[in-house]
Write a protein that holds these residues in place. Structure first.
Motif, short mmCIF file in Angstrom:
data_model
loop_
_atom_site.label_atom_id
_atom_site.label_comp_id
_atom_site.label_asym_id
_atom_site.label_seq_id
_atom_site.Cartn_x
_atom_site.Cartn_y
_atom_site.Cartn_z
N ALA A 276 63.07 20.53 35.09
CA ALA A 276 62.82 20.30 33.67
C ALA A 276 63.82 21.12 32.87
CB ALA A 276 61.40 20.69 33.29
N THR A 277 63.98 20.73 31.60
CA THR A 277 64.86 21.45 30.69
C THR A 277 64.14 21.61 29.36
OG1 THR A 277 66.85 20.53 31.71
CG2 THR A 277 67.09 21.47 29.51
N VAL A 278 64.25 22.79 28.78
CA VAL A 278 63.71 23.01 27.44
C VAL A 278 64.82 23.63 26.61
CG1 VAL A 278 62.71 25.24 28.08
CG2 VAL A 278 61.86 24.03 26.06
N GLU A 279 65.00 23.13 25.39
CA GLU A 279 66.09 23.57 24.53
C GLU A 279 65.54 24.22 23.28
OE1 GLU A 279 68.55 20.21 23.75
OE2 GLU A 279 69.20 19.98 25.83
N ALA A 280 66.31 25.19 22.75
CA ALA A 280 65.89 25.89 21.55
C ALA A 280 67.12 26.38 20.80
CB ALA A 280 64.98 27.07 21.90
N THR A 281 66.92 26.75 19.55
CA THR A 281 67.98 27.36 18.75
C THR A 281 67.49 28.71 18.23
OG1 THR A 281 67.22 26.24 16.73
CG2 THR A 281 68.92 25.14 18.03
N VAL A 282 68.45 29.57 17.95
CA VAL A 282 68.16 30.89 17.39
C VAL A 282 69.00 31.02 16.13
CG1 VAL A 282 68.18 33.38 17.77
CG2 VAL A 282 67.74 31.83 19.70
N GLU A 283 68.33 31.16 14.99
CA GLU A 283 69.05 31.24 13.72
C GLU A 283 69.66 32.63 13.53
OE1 GLU A 283 69.55 28.67 11.88
OE2 GLU A 283 68.22 27.31 12.96
N HIS B 91 67.29 25.36 32.09
CA HIS B 91 67.08 24.41 33.17
C HIS B 91 66.28 25.10 34.28
CE1 HIS B 91 70.27 21.78 31.45
NE2 HIS B 91 70.80 22.95 31.10
N VAL B 92 65.20 24.49 34.73
CA VAL B 92 64.40 25.10 35.79
C VAL B 92 64.23 24.11 36.93
CG1 VAL B 92 63.16 26.56 34.14
CG2 VAL B 92 62.15 24.39 34.87
N ASP B 93 64.16 24.67 38.13
CA ASP B 93 63.72 23.93 39.30
C ASP B 93 62.35 24.46 39.68
OD1 ASP B 93 66.04 22.35 39.63
OD2 ASP B 93 67.07 24.07 40.52
N ILE B 94 61.47 23.55 40.05
CA ILE B 94 60.07 23.88 40.29
C ILE B 94 59.70 23.47 41.71
CG2 ILE B 94 57.69 23.40 39.59
CD1 ILE B 94 58.92 22.73 36.77
N GLU B 95 59.07 24.39 42.42
CA GLU B 95 58.49 24.04 43.71
C GLU B 95 56.98 23.93 43.54
OE1 GLU B 95 58.18 25.48 48.40
OE2 GLU B 95 59.15 26.79 46.92
N SER C 82 64.09 28.28 40.32
CA SER C 82 65.30 28.77 39.68
C SER C 82 65.18 28.57 38.17
CB SER C 82 66.54 28.05 40.21
OG SER C 82 66.58 26.70 39.76
N VAL C 83 65.86 29.44 37.43
CA VAL C 83 65.89 29.39 35.97
C VAL C 83 67.32 29.61 35.53
CG1 VAL C 83 65.07 30.41 33.82
CG2 VAL C 83 63.53 30.26 35.80
N ARG C 84 67.89 28.66 34.79
CA ARG C 84 69.29 28.73 34.39
C ARG C 84 69.42 28.50 32.89
NH1 ARG C 84 71.86 24.73 35.74
NH2 ARG C 84 70.22 23.40 36.59
N PRO C 85 69.62 29.56 32.11
CA PRO C 85 69.82 29.38 30.67
C PRO C 85 71.30 29.16 30.33
CG PRO C 85 69.61 31.70 31.17
CD PRO C 85 69.50 30.96 32.49
N VAL C 86 71.61 28.06 29.73
CA VAL C 86 72.98 27.77 29.28
C VAL C 86 73.02 28.01 27.78
CG1 VAL C 86 74.79 26.04 29.10
CG2 VAL C 86 73.30 26.08 31.11
N THR C 87 73.80 29.01 27.37
CA THR C 87 73.82 29.39 25.96
C THR C 87 75.12 28.94 25.30
OG1 THR C 87 74.79 31.56 26.43
CG2 THR C 87 72.38 31.41 26.43
#
Length: 827
Positions: free
Chosen positions: A258-265, A223-227, A206-211
């Motif tokens: 896992a979670t990876v965070e980023a910003t967009v200017e 946020h991702v779930d990995i099998e 699963s892949v869940r982007p929270v913006t």
């Protein structure tokens, strides 16, 4: 940045299984002509649609054929196919079904992989133990949905529900068992894509982007779930973002999330239509091991903040959609499945329906809880067009057991669908159910459930917990209607959202003006399908409002009686069927217009109007603005008028009248306003001019002086208010009690590119002028309808059609319609 992949042992693979499927009936009341017959099946598809394609059943949309096909839902069915497979180097292989409807047992090469009991879930079966090099055979056996629902109802115990089947005992679309606008056509089938997936190392489960938005900067936390494939060693992986955002994170050895965070200017905000643009950003999510790409997902996201605010205030409890900090007055409609056989709904058809939603000036669609979680295409199109989506969880008009196995099925279903839908910026609200808390309070359910669970645990516990976990940036409400707390009656007009059905069921539509709601999530008025749809689907001879086919295509209890009761106070009841059709179509539009004008005039106390309903799923008399064949009823044109950014309406205020200017545009509206009292022959009896400043997103009320508001002859006078090209009318008497005479019309029609231009000039007062062009060509579309003209005025309609017809056809009385015809002929 993403590192270019080097040569790896195997790349993820996917083999779609759309062809070669066969279908046959097993146990059940199968007609002799079909027993033992093997039918070519389409996947995705349903038993009904395959039998229709094979010519083995009559079309249930026509006449009373629904009765001839109910046996399908009482029968067990088997799908089967074969596929070839050769080793591809992947360590894991899954058989994936995005949707099985509903009670399925899946077998591969004679081995049972599992059974399903939920239409609204995705299913994944590991198949390496049973997969063969060469030819593989799949069978999917579906148990009768009618018998399974009955069996489940006995197992978990009776719970109250509407209509004839215990749909609330199983996780299948409620309306598939029949509704007061729908077919009883319980379906079975592989209704979404089926495929074999191969993968190695790990996959993105699963892949869940929270913006979010902070000033001019967009934020995204993926946020991702990995099998993992279960191979030797616990490898580290790299999770990367690319596209609109560049970032990466290490997935530790053995980790499954896992979670990876980023910003967009300098991000451009996404807005609902009418409030700004809808910029969308591409976001790619990649999982790799060293330089080897293991899995990837491409998303399209938008940056905005959105919340639904329920706050106590001096008037009760608010219910407001707030996007990017700005309050949005919701101009909405409820959405039901667009076909009783949902697999026939494709992206093109959805686009056509959303074209009609935009034509009607809608900015929100509420996906009702008795249907389906919609397709990805639906949410994509709403993202692109700026149409907000209110998504019900799938509980409607019934009490639901909170016991196993239902509780776990609901949780799995919600996890699947929240994860799938939440990346879409158009998604504005998750709502727990349709009318179930209200039903428990007011419909006598409490004594019937006898102390058993009835669903409150879903709405107040499970669903909000899952939304908070999976989609924390979205608002959640437990129900519609909802007052904000279980301490206040769910359908209290002073608190939260309400459903207004007493007016259609028992009162009359002028009484909408007596209801002072905060947010109206459901209300509506019935009207027949378009004439071409009726004659295409019903072969009664003679065709009357109560002939067998017409009555069969009226599913509401006492529906025709309610149509009549809601008409005769306003318009006479015609005896001719085509006149009856026009009268009922017009009255539907009039009723909804009265309601919405009133609701908009009470802004900001009232902050939304969501009419029941935009669309239909088959040809039926219903509350829809668009009929089951996709043709616009007069109601759609009424919505276009009443939901325009700038609206003038005349409303009763105390013993007098007031002109209300609703400015839901981003600009001030400072035009001079002229109010006149006029005789039907056009003579001006009184005039009043005033200047009024109307700020953006505001409503301003001006009480009209008695010289305008008090008539000399109620039967022969009206009030007209005009400002900046907008106009409102107030008639002192009902149509049937007025001096409305036969319309004096001059019609001039010319051929233009793509169709015809029809100019109609009025020699007398003409009310509710319409061109029912579907009577000329079922595919024809006119650009406007329901136009009132004073003597000497004219209007030009543009008709889009390819068929060549005699120009005089547009002037004939069955096509060129007015309210005058109904009143003058009766008088």
């Amino acid at each position: 940045m993403t590192t270019a992949p080097t040569q790896q042992t195997a790349l993820p693979s996917s083999q779609v299984l759309p062809v070669g499927w066969q279908l046959r009936a097993l146990d059940g009341p199968v007609p002799a002509s079909i027993a033992g017959v093997v039918v070519e099946a389409t996947v995705p598809g349903l038993v009904h649609t395959d039998l229709l394609t094979a010519g083995l059943i009559p079309d249930p949309f026509l006449d009373r054929n629904e009765h001839a096909v109910t046996w399908i839902g009482e029968t067990d069915w088997e799908y089967s196919t074969t596929f070839e497979w050769a080793p591809d180097g992947n360590t894991r292989h899954d058989l994936v079904f995005d949707g099985l409807d509903t009670f399925a047992t899946v077998v591969l090469n004679g081995a049972t992989l599992g059974s399903t009991r939920n239409q609204h879930r995705t299913y994944r079966f590991g198949i390496d133990e049973h997969l063969r090099e060469g030819v593989n055979e799949i069978t999917v056996t579906f148990a009768s949905p009618v018998r399974e629902a009955d069996r489940a109802s006995l197992e978990i115990g009776y719970r109250p529900h509407t209509y004839s089947h215990p749909f609330n005992a199983v996780r299948k679309a409620a309306c598939n068992f029949g509704w007061d606008w729908g077919l009883d056509a319980a379906s079975s089938g592989i209704w979404k894509e089926a495929r074999v997936e191969g993968w190695s190392g790990a996959r993105l489960a699963s892949v869940r982007p929270v913006t979010g938005v902070e000033g001019d900067r967009g934020t995204v936390a993926v946020h991702v779930d990995i099998e993992r494939d279960g191979g030797e060693g616990d490898d580290e992986f790299i999770l990367e973002l690319s596209g609109c955002a560049d970032a990466s994170a290490t997935v530790g050895a053995g980790a499954t999330s896992a979670t990876v965070e980023a910003t967009v200017e300098d991000v451009q905000k996404w807005w609902p239509r009418g409030y700004g643009e809808q910029p969308l950003y591409d976001l790619d999510v990649t999982l790799r091991r060293d330089a080897d790409v293991l899995a990837g997902r491409s998303l399209r996201i938008g940056f905005r903040t959105i919340e639904v605010v329920l706050e106590p205030d001096a008037d009760g409890t608010s219910f407001e959609f707030v996007v990017n900090g700005e309050r949005v007055w919701v101009r909405g409609a409820n959405w039901i499945p667009d076909d009783a056989f949902v697999t026939r709904v494709n992206r093109e058809r959805l686009a056509a329906r959303l074209d009609q939603a935009e034509f009607a000036n809608l900015n929100l669609l509420r996906i009702w809880g008795g249907g389906y979680y919609e397709s990805d295409d639906f949410y994509d199109l709403c993202d692109e067009r700026g149409i907000l989506v209110w998504q019900d969880f799938l509980f409607a008009c019934a009490a639901y057991a909170e016991d196993e196995p239902l509780w776990s099925e609901v949780e799995a279903e919600v996890r699947d669908n929240v994860t799938r839908i939440m990346p879409h910026p158009s998604l504005a609200l998750w709502n727990g159910n349709n009318e179930n808390i209200w039903g428990f309070e007011e419909w006598g359910w409490e004594k019937r459930v006898q102390g058993r669970t009835w669903g409150l645990g879903y709405y107040l516990d499970l669903l909000p917990r899952l939304v908070s976990e999976l989609d924390p940036a979205r608002s959640y409400t437990p129900a519609s209607p909802w007052s904000g707390t279980t301490e206040i009656f769910a359908n209290d007009v002073d608190h939260g959202s309400v459903h207004l059905w007493e007016l259609w069921n028992r009162v009359d539509y002028p009484a909408y003006r007596d209801v002072h709601a905060r947010f109206v999530a459901e209300f509506g008025w019935q009207g027949p399908a378009t004439w071409s749809t009726i004659t295409q689907s019903i072969s009664d001879s003679p065709l009357t409002p109560e002939s067998p086919g017409m009555i069969h295509h009226q599913k509401a209890t006492d529906g025709n009686d309610k149509l009549t009761d809601g008409l005769v106070a306003h318009l006479p009841l015609p005896d001719d069927t085509e006149d009856w059709h026009w009268a009922m179509s017009l009255n539907q539009a009039l009723a909804v217009t009265v309601a919405i004008e009133h609701q908009r005039s009470e802004s900001p106390r009232c902050m939304g109007s969501v009419v029941w309903q935009l669309n239909d799923c088959w040809p039926v008399t219903s509350w829809a603005a668009v009929d089951g064949y996709g043709r616009a009823k007069p109601l759609l044109y009424a919505l276009k008028h009443v939901f325009e950014d700038q609206l003038l309406t005349i409303e009763p205020r105390g013993a007098g009248l007031a002109a209300v200017a609703v400015n839901d545009s981003p600009s001030r509206w400072d035009e001079e306003t002229v109010a006149r009292r006029v005789r039907f022959d056009g003579t001006v009896l009184a005039e009043h001019r005033y200047q009024q400043a109307r700020d953006a997103r505001s409503a301003e009320t001006t009480v009209l002086p008695d010289e305008i508001a008090v008539p000399g002859d109620i039967a022969d006078e009206l009030v007209v208010v005009e400002s900046g090209g907008r106009r409102a009318f107030w008639f002192f008497a009902e149509y049937r009690d007025s001096a409305l005479a036969a319309a004096e019309l001059t019609v001039d029609t010319i051929a233009v590119d793509g169709g015809y231009a029809v100019t109609v000039k009025a020699g007398s007062l003409v009310r509710d002028l319409a061109l029912l062009v579907d009577k000329i060509d079922p595919d024809a579309v006119v650009d406007d309808m329901l136009v009132t003209l004073l003597p000497g005025e004219q209007v030009t309609f543009t008709v889009t059609m390819t068929e060549k017809v005699a120009l005089e056809r547009f002037a004939q009385s069955d096509v060129l319609r007015t309210a005058n015809q109904l009143v003058a002929d009766w008088a």
